[in-house]
Design a protein around this motif. Structure first.
Motif, PDB file in Angstrom:
ATOM      1  N   SER A 128     -53.526 -33.677  46.634  1.00 45.42           N
ATOM      2  CA  SER A 128     -53.804 -32.815  45.491  1.00 45.42           C
ATOM      3  C   SER A 128     -54.914 -31.846  45.866  1.00 45.42           C
ATOM      4  CB  SER A 128     -54.223 -33.638  44.269  1.00 45.42           C
ATOM      5  OG  SER A 128     -53.171 -34.467  43.831  1.00 45.42           O
ATOM      6  N   VAL A 129     -54.666 -30.569  45.655  1.00 44.35           N
ATOM      7  CA  VAL A 129     -55.618 -29.520  46.010  1.00 44.35           C
ATOM      8  C   VAL A 129     -56.045 -28.793  44.747  1.00 44.35           C
ATOM      9  CG1 VAL A 129     -56.057 -27.514  47.472  1.00 44.35           C
ATOM     10  CG2 VAL A 129     -54.361 -29.218  48.169  1.00 44.35           C
ATOM     11  N   GLN A 130     -57.348 -28.744  44.505  1.00 38.92           N
ATOM     12  CA  GLN A 130     -57.854 -28.078  43.315  1.00 38.92           C
ATOM     13  C   GLN A 130     -57.547 -26.585  43.362  1.00 38.92           C
ATOM     14  OE1 GLN A 130     -62.126 -27.344  42.576  1.00 38.92           O
ATOM     15  NE2 GLN A 130     -61.875 -28.686  40.815  1.00 38.92           N
ATOM     16  N   LEU A 131     -57.151 -26.064  42.209  1.00 37.59           N
ATOM     17  CA  LEU A 131     -56.817 -24.641  42.126  1.00 37.59           C
ATOM     18  C   LEU A 131     -57.929 -23.823  41.490  1.00 37.59           C
ATOM     19  CD1 LEU A 131     -53.088 -24.756  40.988  1.00 37.59           C
ATOM     20  CD2 LEU A 131     -54.020 -24.754  43.286  1.00 37.59           C
ATOM     21  N   SER A 132     -58.703 -24.409  40.596  1.00 34.07           N
ATOM     22  CA  SER A 132     -59.722 -23.630  39.900  1.00 34.07           C
ATOM     23  C   SER A 132     -60.890 -24.511  39.493  1.00 34.07           C
ATOM     24  CB  SER A 132     -59.130 -22.963  38.655  1.00 34.07           C
ATOM     25  OG  SER A 132     -58.631 -23.953  37.768  1.00 34.07           O
ATOM     26  N   LEU A 133     -62.064 -23.888  39.436  1.00 28.01           N
ATOM     27  CA  LEU A 133     -63.280 -24.590  39.034  1.00 28.01           C
ATOM     28  C   LEU A 133     -63.847 -24.049  37.734  1.00 28.01           C
ATOM     29  CD1 LEU A 133     -65.519 -25.167  42.189  1.00 28.01           C
ATOM     30  CD2 LEU A 133     -64.936 -26.844  40.457  1.00 28.01           C
ATOM     31  N   HIS A 134     -63.544 -22.799  37.431  1.00 29.69           N
ATOM     32  CA  HIS A 134     -64.221 -22.116  36.346  1.00 29.69           C
ATOM     33  C   HIS A 134     -63.312 -21.985  35.132  1.00 29.69           C
ATOM     34  CE1 HIS A 134     -67.234 -21.208  39.352  1.00 29.69           C
ATOM     35  NE2 HIS A 134     -66.308 -20.648  40.104  1.00 29.69           N
ATOM     36  N   GLY A 135     -63.938 -21.779  33.978  1.00 23.38           N
ATOM     37  CA  GLY A 135     -63.169 -21.584  32.762  1.00 23.38           C
ATOM     38  C   GLY A 135     -62.798 -22.898  32.102  1.00 23.38           C
ATOM     39  N   ARG A 136     -62.097 -22.766  30.954  1.00 22.63           N
ATOM     40  CA  ARG A 136     -61.760 -23.959  30.184  1.00 22.63           C
ATOM     41  C   ARG A 136     -60.579 -24.712  30.772  1.00 22.63           C
ATOM     42  NH1 ARG A 136     -59.815 -19.524  27.514  1.00 22.63           N
ATOM     43  NH2 ARG A 136     -57.632 -19.538  26.827  1.00 22.63           N
ATOM     44  N   ARG A 137     -59.793 -24.058  31.658  1.00 23.77           N
ATOM     45  CA  ARG A 137     -58.645 -24.701  32.256  1.00 23.77           C
ATOM     46  C   ARG A 137     -58.934 -25.041  33.713  1.00 23.77           C
ATOM     47  NH1 ARG A 137     -56.406 -19.958  29.800  1.00 23.77           N
ATOM     48  NH2 ARG A 137     -55.324 -20.402  27.852  1.00 23.77           N
ATOM     49  N   ARG A 138     -58.603 -26.267  34.110  1.00 22.14           N
ATOM     50  CA  ARG A 138     -58.716 -26.665  35.505  1.00 22.14           C
ATOM     51  C   ARG A 138     -57.358 -27.186  35.958  1.00 22.14           C
ATOM     52  NH1 ARG A 138     -64.691 -29.379  36.422  1.00 22.14           N
ATOM     53  NH2 ARG A 138     -65.880 -27.684  35.461  1.00 22.14           N
ATOM     54  N   SER A 139     -57.083 -27.032  37.231  1.00 24.27           N
ATOM     55  CA  SER A 139     -55.746 -27.383  37.693  1.00 24.27           C
ATOM     56  C   SER A 139     -55.747 -27.786  39.153  1.00 24.27           C
ATOM     57  CB  SER A 139     -54.792 -26.194  37.479  1.00 24.27           C
ATOM     58  OG  SER A 139     -55.347 -25.006  38.012  1.00 24.27           O
ATOM     59  N   ALA A 140     -54.628 -28.410  39.562  1.00 27.54           N
ATOM     60  CA  ALA A 140     -54.477 -28.859  40.948  1.00 27.54           C
ATOM     61  C   ALA A 140     -53.016 -28.777  41.351  1.00 27.54           C
ATOM     62  CB  ALA A 140     -54.973 -30.293  41.107  1.00 27.54           C
ATOM     63  N   LEU A 141     -52.793 -28.430  42.608  1.00 27.17           N
ATOM     64  CA  LEU A 141     -51.459 -28.450  43.203  1.00 27.17           C
ATOM     65  C   LEU A 141     -51.254 -29.827  43.817  1.00 27.17           C
ATOM     66  CD1 LEU A 141     -48.840 -27.123  44.369  1.00 27.17           C
ATOM     67  CD2 LEU A 141     -50.239 -26.421  46.331  1.00 27.17           C
ATOM     68  N   ASN A 142     -50.163 -30.493  43.441  1.00 27.28           N
ATOM     69  CA  ASN A 142     -49.907 -31.862  43.895  1.00 27.28           C
ATOM     70  C   ASN A 142     -48.646 -31.918  44.752  1.00 27.28           C
ATOM     71  OD1 ASN A 142     -51.987 -32.558  41.933  1.00 27.28           O
ATOM     72  ND2 ASN A 142     -50.376 -32.346  40.394  1.00 27.28           N
ATOM     73  N   LEU A 143     -48.769 -32.544  45.917  1.00 25.75           N
ATOM     74  CA  LEU A 143     -47.628 -32.692  46.820  1.00 25.75           C
ATOM     75  C   LEU A 143     -47.402 -34.175  47.098  1.00 25.75           C
ATOM     76  CD1 LEU A 143     -48.474 -29.807  49.320  1.00 25.75           C
ATOM     77  CD2 LEU A 143     -46.827 -29.750  47.429  1.00 25.75           C
ATOM     78  N   TYR A 144     -46.200 -34.641  46.821  1.00 27.46           N
ATOM     79  CA  TYR A 144     -45.843 -36.053  46.940  1.00 27.46           C
ATOM     80  C   TYR A 144     -45.010 -36.299  48.204  1.00 27.46           C
ATOM     81  CZ  TYR A 144     -47.187 -36.734  42.001  1.00 27.46           C
ATOM     82  OH  TYR A 144     -47.867 -36.809  40.821  1.00 27.46           O
ATOM     83  N   SER A 145     -45.192 -37.483  48.793  1.00 27.48           N
ATOM     84  CA  SER A 145     -44.411 -37.854  49.974  1.00 27.48           C
ATOM     85  C   SER A 145     -43.970 -39.312  49.882  1.00 27.48           C
ATOM     86  CB  SER A 145     -45.238 -37.656  51.248  1.00 27.48           C
ATOM     87  OG  SER A 145     -44.511 -38.091  52.391  1.00 27.48           O
ATOM     88  N   HIS A 146     -42.790 -39.607  50.425  1.00 27.16           N
ATOM     89  CA  HIS A 146     -42.312 -40.987  50.475  1.00 27.16           C
ATOM     90  C   HIS A 146     -43.028 -41.776  51.572  1.00 27.16           C
ATOM     91  CE1 HIS A 146     -39.249 -40.136  47.590  1.00 27.16           C
ATOM     92  NE2 HIS A 146     -38.559 -39.327  48.377  1.00 27.16           N
ATOM     93  N   GLU A 147     -43.549 -41.072  52.574  1.00 26.74           N
ATOM     94  CA  GLU A 147     -44.153 -41.723  53.731  1.00 26.74           C
ATOM     95  C   GLU A 147     -45.656 -41.873  53.575  1.00 26.74           C
ATOM     96  OE1 GLU A 147     -42.925 -40.021  57.497  1.00 26.74           O
ATOM     97  OE2 GLU A 147     -41.339 -38.923  56.463  1.00 26.74           O
ATOM     98  N   ALA A 148     -46.208 -42.908  54.179  1.00 27.50           N
ATOM     99  CA  ALA A 148     -47.653 -43.106  54.196  1.00 27.50           C
ATOM    100  C   ALA A 148     -48.252 -42.396  55.400  1.00 27.50           C
ATOM    101  CB  ALA A 148     -47.979 -44.590  54.260  1.00 27.50           C
ATOM    102  N   GLY A 149     -49.471 -41.869  55.247  1.00 28.40           N
ATOM    103  CA  GLY A 149     -50.175 -41.243  56.353  1.00 28.40           C
ATOM    104  C   GLY A 149     -49.522 -40.009  56.912  1.00 28.40           C
ATOM    105  N   VAL A 150     -48.767 -39.294  56.104  1.00 25.10           N
ATOM    106  CA  VAL A 150     -47.998 -38.166  56.615  1.00 25.10           C
ATOM    107  C   VAL A 150     -48.806 -36.869  56.677  1.00 25.10           C
ATOM    108  CG1 VAL A 150     -47.108 -37.426  54.370  1.00 25.10           C
ATOM    109  CG2 VAL A 150     -45.746 -37.034  56.431  1.00 25.10           C
ATOM    110  N   TYR A 151     -49.874 -36.773  55.882  1.00 31.50           N
ATOM    111  CA  TYR A 151     -50.609 -35.518  55.797  1.00 31.50           C
ATOM    112  C   TYR A 151     -51.776 -35.480  56.789  1.00 31.50           C
ATOM    113  CZ  TYR A 151     -48.048 -34.953  51.410  1.00 31.50           C
ATOM    114  OH  TYR A 151     -47.063 -34.844  50.476  1.00 31.50           O
TER     115      TYR A 151
END
Length: 250
Positions: A128-151
């Motif tokens: 999960s990578v944070q997309l924003s720090l400021h303002g009332r909305r915060r968000s993250a890009l999430n990438l899922y994998s079936h494998e362990a230790g893949v990233y």
């Protein structure tokens, strides 16, 4: 010689940038964000699904998920109040990346309620990578994998570049939505002033002051007072209907 994966990354990011400059509506921006998430899944090695988690006033919602399972897992983190996506959006490390290499083992201890349910659906790791720090909305890009230790480090860099693009697009969508609401509010206030000017034979400033006074007296937002007045005028027209020729003043 250029790595084919890097060429694909550049191509995907360039495509997203081109769409960003061409967009003319909120719907276009939202479509582009969705395409960007799919491009990230296709480009980051090991990723098989992705989405975006957005938090506002303590509420987390999933958006632009590549499939229903990812959407449900993002929503599950919201319901449980824990998970990599929430950590990345609300309390990320300095680098802005939260990496769960194996939710079935040590990483599962960080999110004891979410991890086993995620593993049960077949996903072992999440980035999960944070997309924003400021303002009332915060968000993250999430990438899922079936494998362990893949990233690895390269995967983190690639995801981070996609996150920059996604953050820019989401900011544009939020700004466009806020602007649209402001324009709509201005229009309804203008309509309400017109009704008061006709009904009470007052000028523009006096009509606006009447709205302000009504807002203060009732402790209701000015735009809501305007909406009530325009709705009341519309209902009155519908209720009376057009008069027949023989009903007109003679």
């Amino acid at each position: 010689m250029i790595d084919p994966a890097h060429k694909q990354l550049v191509k995907s990011l360039r495509s997203a940038a081109e769409q960003l400059t061409e967009n003319r509506s909120i719907r276009d921006l939202e479509t582009t964000v969705s395409k960007l998430v799919h491009a990230a899944v296709d480009t980051v090695p090991g990723a098989v699904g992705g989405g975006i988690s957005r938090t506002e006033q303590g509420t987390v919602r999933s958006s632009h998920a590549t499939d229903d399972v990812i959407y449900e897992l993002d929503q599950l983190q919201s319901e449980l109040g824990e998970g990599p996506c929430i950590t990345a959006a609300d309390d990320p490390p300095a680098a802005g990346v939260v990496l769960a290499q194996d939710l079935a083992r040590a990483d599962g201890d960080r999110w004891p309620r979410f991890a086993p349910r995620c593993v049960a659906t077949g996903f072992r790791s999440i980035m999960s990578v944070q997309l924003s720090l400021h303002g009332r909305r915060r968000s993250a890009l999430n990438l899922y994998s079936h494998e362990a230790g893949v990233y690895d480090g390269s995967a983190e860099l690639t995801a981070g570049l996609f996150a920059v693009q996604a953050a820019t697009l989401l900011h544009g969508a939020d700004h466009a939505a806020d602007l649209g609401q402001a324009v709509a509010s201005r229009d309804v206030i203008g309509q309400a002033k017109g009704i008061l000017m006709e009904r009470f034979t007052v000028d523009d400033d006096e009509a606006f002051q009447m709205l302000v006074d009504a807002s203060q007296d009732t402790n209701v937002k000015l735009v809501e007072v305007a909406r009530f007045l325009t709705a009341e005028a519309r209902d009155r027209r519908i209720g009376s209907g057009p008069r027949r020729p023989d009903q007109r003043d003679r």
